[in-house]
Design a protein around this motif. Sequence first.
Motif, PDB file in Angstrom:
ATOM      1  N   SER A 199      45.598  36.053  52.583  1.00 13.54           N
ATOM      2  CA  SER A 199      45.547  35.455  53.911  1.00 13.54           C
ATOM      3  C   SER A 199      45.709  33.939  53.841  1.00 13.54           C
ATOM      4  CB  SER A 199      44.213  35.798  54.583  1.00 13.54           C
ATOM      5  OG  SER A 199      44.080  35.146  55.825  1.00 13.54           O
ATOM      6  N   MET A 200      46.740  33.425  54.474  1.00  9.12           N
ATOM      7  CA  MET A 200      47.011  31.987  54.532  1.00  9.12           C
ATOM      8  C   MET A 200      47.042  31.353  53.146  1.00  9.12           C
ATOM      9  SD  MET A 200      44.935  30.963  58.022  1.00  9.12           S
ATOM     10  CE  MET A 200      43.485  31.969  57.635  1.00  9.12           C
ATOM     11  N   ASN A 201      47.463  32.162  52.151  1.00  8.49           N
ATOM     12  CA  ASN A 201      47.582  31.702  50.762  1.00  8.49           C
ATOM     13  C   ASN A 201      46.257  31.201  50.187  1.00  8.49           C
ATOM     14  OD1 ASN A 201      49.147  31.316  48.390  1.00  8.49           O
ATOM     15  ND2 ASN A 201      49.288  29.130  48.808  1.00  8.49           N
ATOM     16  N   THR A 202      45.160  31.782  50.644  1.00  5.81           N
ATOM     17  CA  THR A 202      43.849  31.328  50.161  1.00  5.81           C
ATOM     18  C   THR A 202      43.577  31.741  48.719  1.00  5.81           C
ATOM     19  OG1 THR A 202      42.927  33.304  51.232  1.00  5.81           O
ATOM     20  CG2 THR A 202      42.759  31.204  52.426  1.00  5.81           C
ATOM     21  N   GLN A 203      44.207  32.836  48.255  1.00  2.00           N
ATOM     22  CA  GLN A 203      44.008  33.301  46.873  1.00  2.00           C
ATOM     23  C   GLN A 203      42.512  33.292  46.518  1.00  2.00           C
ATOM     24  OE1 GLN A 203      46.975  31.497  44.077  1.00  2.00           O
ATOM     25  NE2 GLN A 203      47.710  30.413  45.920  1.00  2.00           N
ATOM     26  N   PRO A 204      41.696  34.096  47.226  1.00  4.66           N
ATOM     27  CA  PRO A 204      40.245  33.968  47.128  1.00  4.66           C
ATOM     28  C   PRO A 204      39.608  34.645  45.921  1.00  4.66           C
ATOM     29  CG  PRO A 204      40.775  35.732  48.628  1.00  4.66           C
ATOM     30  CD  PRO A 204      42.096  35.141  48.189  1.00  4.66           C
ATOM     31  N   TRP A 205      40.414  35.049  44.952  1.00  7.79           N
ATOM     32  CA  TRP A 205      39.901  35.878  43.858  1.00  7.79           C
ATOM     33  C   TRP A 205      39.514  35.091  42.605  1.00  7.79           C
ATOM     34  CZ3 TRP A 205      44.772  37.595  46.112  1.00  7.79           C
ATOM     35  CH2 TRP A 205      45.880  36.865  45.666  1.00  7.79           C
ATOM     36  N   HIS A 206      38.539  35.666  41.900  1.00  9.78           N
ATOM     37  CA  HIS A 206      38.225  35.297  40.522  1.00  9.78           C
ATOM     38  C   HIS A 206      38.293  36.589  39.714  1.00  9.78           C
ATOM     39  CE1 HIS A 206      36.604  31.327  41.710  1.00  9.78           C
ATOM     40  NE2 HIS A 206      36.080  31.975  42.750  1.00  9.78           N
ATOM     41  N   VAL A 207      38.789  36.515  38.496  1.00 14.38           N
ATOM     42  CA  VAL A 207      38.879  37.691  37.623  1.00 14.38           C
ATOM     43  C   VAL A 207      38.109  37.388  36.335  1.00 14.38           C
ATOM     44  CG1 VAL A 207      40.381  39.309  36.419  1.00 14.38           C
ATOM     45  CG2 VAL A 207      41.157  38.242  38.558  1.00 14.38           C
ATOM     46  N   HIS A 208      37.088  38.197  36.056  1.00 13.36           N
ATOM     47  CA  HIS A 208      36.284  38.059  34.844  1.00 13.36           C
ATOM     48  C   HIS A 208      36.666  39.219  33.919  1.00 13.36           C
ATOM     49  CE1 HIS A 208      33.621  35.196  37.043  1.00 13.36           C
ATOM     50  NE2 HIS A 208      33.974  35.970  38.073  1.00 13.36           N
ATOM     51  N   VAL A 209      37.318  38.922  32.831  1.00 17.77           N
ATOM     52  CA  VAL A 209      37.809  39.948  31.903  1.00 17.77           C
ATOM     53  C   VAL A 209      36.763  40.140  30.806  1.00 17.77           C
ATOM     54  CG1 VAL A 209      39.715  40.689  30.451  1.00 17.77           C
ATOM     55  CG2 VAL A 209      40.162  39.176  32.399  1.00 17.77           C
ATOM     56  N   VAL A 210      36.198  41.348  30.739  1.00 17.65           N
ATOM     57  CA  VAL A 210      35.049  41.601  29.862  1.00 17.65           C
ATOM     58  C   VAL A 210      35.408  42.677  28.844  1.00 17.65           C
ATOM     59  CG1 VAL A 210      32.575  42.093  29.799  1.00 17.65           C
ATOM     60  CG2 VAL A 210      33.596  41.127  31.880  1.00 17.65           C
ATOM     61  N   THR A 211      35.031  42.451  27.602  1.00 18.86           N
ATOM     62  CA  THR A 211      35.260  43.434  26.534  1.00 18.86           C
ATOM     63  C   THR A 211      34.158  43.293  25.487  1.00 18.86           C
ATOM     64  OG1 THR A 211      36.958  44.353  25.053  1.00 18.86           O
ATOM     65  CG2 THR A 211      36.731  41.960  25.101  1.00 18.86           C
ATOM     66  N   GLY A 212      34.213  44.109  24.444  1.00 19.75           N
ATOM     67  CA  GLY A 212      33.297  43.960  23.314  1.00 19.75           C
ATOM     68  C   GLY A 212      31.833  44.143  23.669  1.00 19.75           C
ATOM     69  N   GLU A 213      30.974  43.379  23.022  1.00 20.63           N
ATOM     70  CA  GLU A 213      29.534  43.526  23.181  1.00 20.63           C
ATOM     71  C   GLU A 213      29.058  43.255  24.607  1.00 20.63           C
ATOM     72  OE1 GLU A 213      25.629  44.352  22.680  1.00 20.63           O
ATOM     73  OE2 GLU A 213      27.322  44.903  21.381  1.00 20.63           O
ATOM     74  N   PRO A 214      29.586  42.243  25.312  1.00 23.51           N
ATOM     75  CA  PRO A 214      29.147  42.070  26.703  1.00 23.51           C
ATOM     76  C   PRO A 214      29.411  43.304  27.566  1.00 23.51           C
ATOM     77  CG  PRO A 214      30.247  40.088  25.932  1.00 23.51           C
ATOM     78  CD  PRO A 214      30.466  41.129  24.875  1.00 23.51           C
ATOM     79  N   LEU A 215      30.556  43.949  27.362  1.00 20.62           N
ATOM     80  CA  LEU A 215      30.857  45.151  28.132  1.00 20.62           C
ATOM     81  C   LEU A 215      29.937  46.293  27.722  1.00 20.62           C
ATOM     82  CD1 LEU A 215      32.478  46.677  30.212  1.00 20.62           C
ATOM     83  CD2 LEU A 215      34.304  46.984  28.523  1.00 20.62           C
ATOM     84  N   ASP A 216      29.630  46.393  26.446  1.00 17.77           N
ATOM     85  CA  ASP A 216      28.693  47.426  25.995  1.00 17.77           C
ATOM     86  C   ASP A 216      27.312  47.216  26.623  1.00 17.77           C
ATOM     87  OD1 ASP A 216      30.573  48.728  24.464  1.00 17.77           O
ATOM     88  OD2 ASP A 216      30.040  47.692  22.602  1.00 17.77           O
ATOM     89  N   ARG A 217      26.901  45.964  26.766  1.00 16.80           N
ATOM     90  CA  ARG A 217      25.599  45.691  27.394  1.00 16.80           C
ATOM     91  C   ARG A 217      25.614  46.089  28.865  1.00 16.80           C
ATOM     92  NH1 ARG A 217      25.784  40.849  24.180  1.00 16.80           N
ATOM     93  NH2 ARG A 217      26.376  39.605  26.012  1.00 16.80           N
ATOM     94  N   ILE A 218      26.745  45.888  29.528  1.00 19.32           N
ATOM     95  CA  ILE A 218      26.865  46.335  30.923  1.00 19.32           C
ATOM     96  C   ILE A 218      26.759  47.852  30.995  1.00 19.32           C
ATOM     97  CG2 ILE A 218      28.454  46.539  32.876  1.00 19.32           C
ATOM     98  CD1 ILE A 218      29.471  43.726  32.161  1.00 19.32           C
TER      99      ILE A 218
END
Length: 223
Positions: free
Chosen positions: A39-58
């Motif tokens: 919308s109106m080129n707001t590009q409102p996103w953030h992308v958090h790419v998770v792998t390894g031990e942090p993802l295992d903890r999730i």
Amino acid sequence: MEFSELIKARKSVRGYLPKPVPRELIEEIIEVAKWSPSSMNTQPWHVHVVTGEPLDRIRRGNTENMLQGVPPKRDFPMKESYEGIHRKRQVDIAIQLFDAMGIARDDKERRTDWVMRGFRQFDAPVSLVLTYDKYLEPAAISQFDLGALSHALVLAAWERGLGSVINGQGIMQSAVVREHAGIPDDQNIMICIAMGYPDEDFVANGVKSVREDATHFVRYVGF
């Protein structure tokens, strides 16, 4: 492949090979997907790419909370149960998946394990957690924009040999995801996308959902 082929070929992948996904490949996918409309080129996103031990903890945190009966808590309100035709479509795909996996209706142990796969991010090697800035609330249009980004991400991944599934279960315990992915307090968690190389021997990956005939949901006015 042509776009019309790509969008029809893509399907949700719920079983993955234990094979790491190169960061460079994820970066390439995001570089393509970031051209999604907003919308109106707001590009409102953030992308958090998770792998390894942090993802295992999730995975562990999600699983422990759900098994202990901790109520799900998302960062934004949504309808938790469906009715009518929407419920029927939800049940239809569940039946397809359970039939493929050979999970009987009275097999509570395997049915529970299937549900828990979602909270484990389907054991995928990578999870992309999509967020938006809290100050954008009420954020319906920003959430719409993140939906567009999500679609572009899964298509770009599929084109490059990666499977994915847009996974609402994975962020139902938002505090767990926020803690282990290091997501700032001024961002709301919208959705996550499990991603990795498909396990072709995982029978549920052969299931493809169906789509309604366009006459059921399209009206033409002025033609």
